[in-house]
Design a protein around this motif. Sequence first.
Motif, PDB file in Angstrom:
ATOM      1  N   GLY A  81       1.842  -6.783  -1.927  1.00  0.00           N
ATOM      2  CA  GLY A  81       1.661  -8.148  -1.246  1.00  0.00           C
ATOM      3  C   GLY A  81       2.921  -8.792  -1.080  1.00  0.00           C
ATOM      4  O   GLY A  81       3.715  -8.662  -1.941  1.00  0.00           O
ATOM      5  N   TRP A 102       9.897  -6.404   4.379  1.00  0.00           N
ATOM      6  CA  TRP A 102       9.810  -7.682   4.819  1.00  0.00           C
ATOM      7  C   TRP A 102      10.676  -7.389   6.122  1.00  0.00           C
ATOM      8  O   TRP A 102      10.375  -7.760   7.177  1.00  0.00           O
ATOM      9  CB  TRP A 102      10.089  -8.900   4.143  1.00  0.00           C
ATOM     10  N   ARG A 156       9.526  -4.898   8.567  1.00  0.00           N
ATOM     11  CA  ARG A 156       7.830  -4.789   8.819  1.00  0.00           C
ATOM     12  C   ARG A 156       7.338  -4.640   9.972  1.00  0.00           C
ATOM     13  O   ARG A 156       6.390  -4.132  10.255  1.00  0.00           O
ATOM     14  CB  ARG A 156       7.414  -6.430   8.204  1.00  0.00           C
ATOM     15  N   GLU A 186      -0.160  -0.520  -2.259  1.00  0.00           N
ATOM     16  CA  GLU A 186       0.134  -1.579  -1.372  1.00  0.00           C
ATOM     17  C   GLU A 186       0.353  -2.697  -2.192  1.00  0.00           C
ATOM     18  O   GLU A 186      -0.249  -3.139  -2.998  1.00  0.00           O
ATOM     19  CB  GLU A 186      -1.405  -2.006  -0.541  1.00  0.00           C
ATOM     20  N   SER A 194       5.281 -11.961  -1.521  1.00  0.00           N
ATOM     21  CA  SER A 194       5.241 -13.200  -1.938  1.00  0.00           C
ATOM     22  C   SER A 194       5.795 -14.339  -1.040  1.00  0.00           C
ATOM     23  O   SER A 194       6.230 -13.957  -0.008  1.00  0.00           O
ATOM     24  CB  SER A 194       6.492 -13.318  -3.265  1.00  0.00           C
ATOM     25  N   ARG A 242       1.784  -9.547   5.529  1.00  0.00           N
ATOM     26  CA  ARG A 242       0.979  -9.800   4.284  1.00  0.00           C
ATOM     27  C   ARG A 242       1.414  -8.672   3.159  1.00  0.00           C
ATOM     28  O   ARG A 242       1.495  -9.294   1.968  1.00  0.00           O
ATOM     29  CB  ARG A 242      -0.478 -10.155   4.712  1.00  0.00           C
ATOM     30  N   ALA A 243       1.452  -7.435   3.501  1.00  0.00           N
ATOM     31  CA  ALA A 243       1.580  -6.378   2.624  1.00  0.00           C
ATOM     32  C   ALA A 243       2.407  -5.373   3.250  1.00  0.00           C
ATOM     33  O   ALA A 243       2.754  -5.265   4.366  1.00  0.00           O
ATOM     34  CB  ALA A 243       0.276  -6.046   2.110  1.00  0.00           C
ATOM     35  N   CYS A 244       2.949  -4.410   2.300  1.00  0.00           N
ATOM     36  CA  CYS A 244       3.647  -3.105   2.688  1.00  0.00           C
ATOM     37  C   CYS A 244       3.215  -1.976   1.829  1.00  0.00           C
ATOM     38  O   CYS A 244       2.465  -2.070   0.850  1.00  0.00           O
ATOM     39  CB  CYS A 244       4.977  -3.666   2.380  1.00  0.00           C
TER      40      CYS A 244
END
Length: 257
Positions: free
Chosen positions: A156, A66, A69, A154, A158, A130-132
């Motif tokens: 998601g 995050w 990102r 992948e 939270s 939304r995701a990594c």
Amino acid sequence: CQRAAWTDHKRVCKTVGDSRAKLVASLRQRTAPGGVKRNLKKEREALFKWFDGALDVGHKVIFLAWKHRAESPLITVHTPSTRPGAVARVRMVPRSDWDDASKGSTGYRSKAMVTALRAHFSRRDFHADRACIVNFSVQSPTEDPGEALNEMSELGFSDYIKKVHTSVLKLLTADEYAAEYLRRQRYPDNLVTFVRLTGLVGAAHLNGVEGVLKGPARNCPERFTVHLEDGSGKDVDVKRQNYELLPRPRLVNREFQ
């Protein structure tokens, strides 16, 4: 894979499939006939079971992903095994690193890995908010010290990480964030006092261990009872000079208002 945006998913699946085929081929040289795919499945199941149980690792992954990102990061998780208690190493690799051909083509910069990562990040249904993307590697899957297991997945984000204050992302390390998150998870009311043991001589192995201060010891007024948060579930009675209050960082936006 999803049927929507299948053109994008197809590229990813082919690359991952090719990499897995190579691993199967190398394993076949040292595995009984018919046992390769079954062993891989077992190792993958053990990996994700371990990850589900290693809560601190998951929170470190999400925090780093995050925080970075905007850099199209690859988060790498390397663990020596999938046994309980295995200590994993979590790293953030920005695109400027994993997509740099001048740095060689080994590990996460292998041709197959880079191709798969490019495909993931260019998918129309992939959103960095939304995701990594995470690459797991296990040096010794299950009991076999042979070929390392690599799995790309992948994850998601939270809702909680999206509420974390920007200053937290700048000031806390992934370890510090994960530790505080788990404290709050164990004690949702947040009404406990956390301490860290220090200066112990007879039980020096406990120095640095965190615990919850429960108050004066029942049979020894000059000592205080600390419930250890090391998984042992034990209480120890220590003198006041043998514990220090643990600073509790703020995390989410509402705590900064």
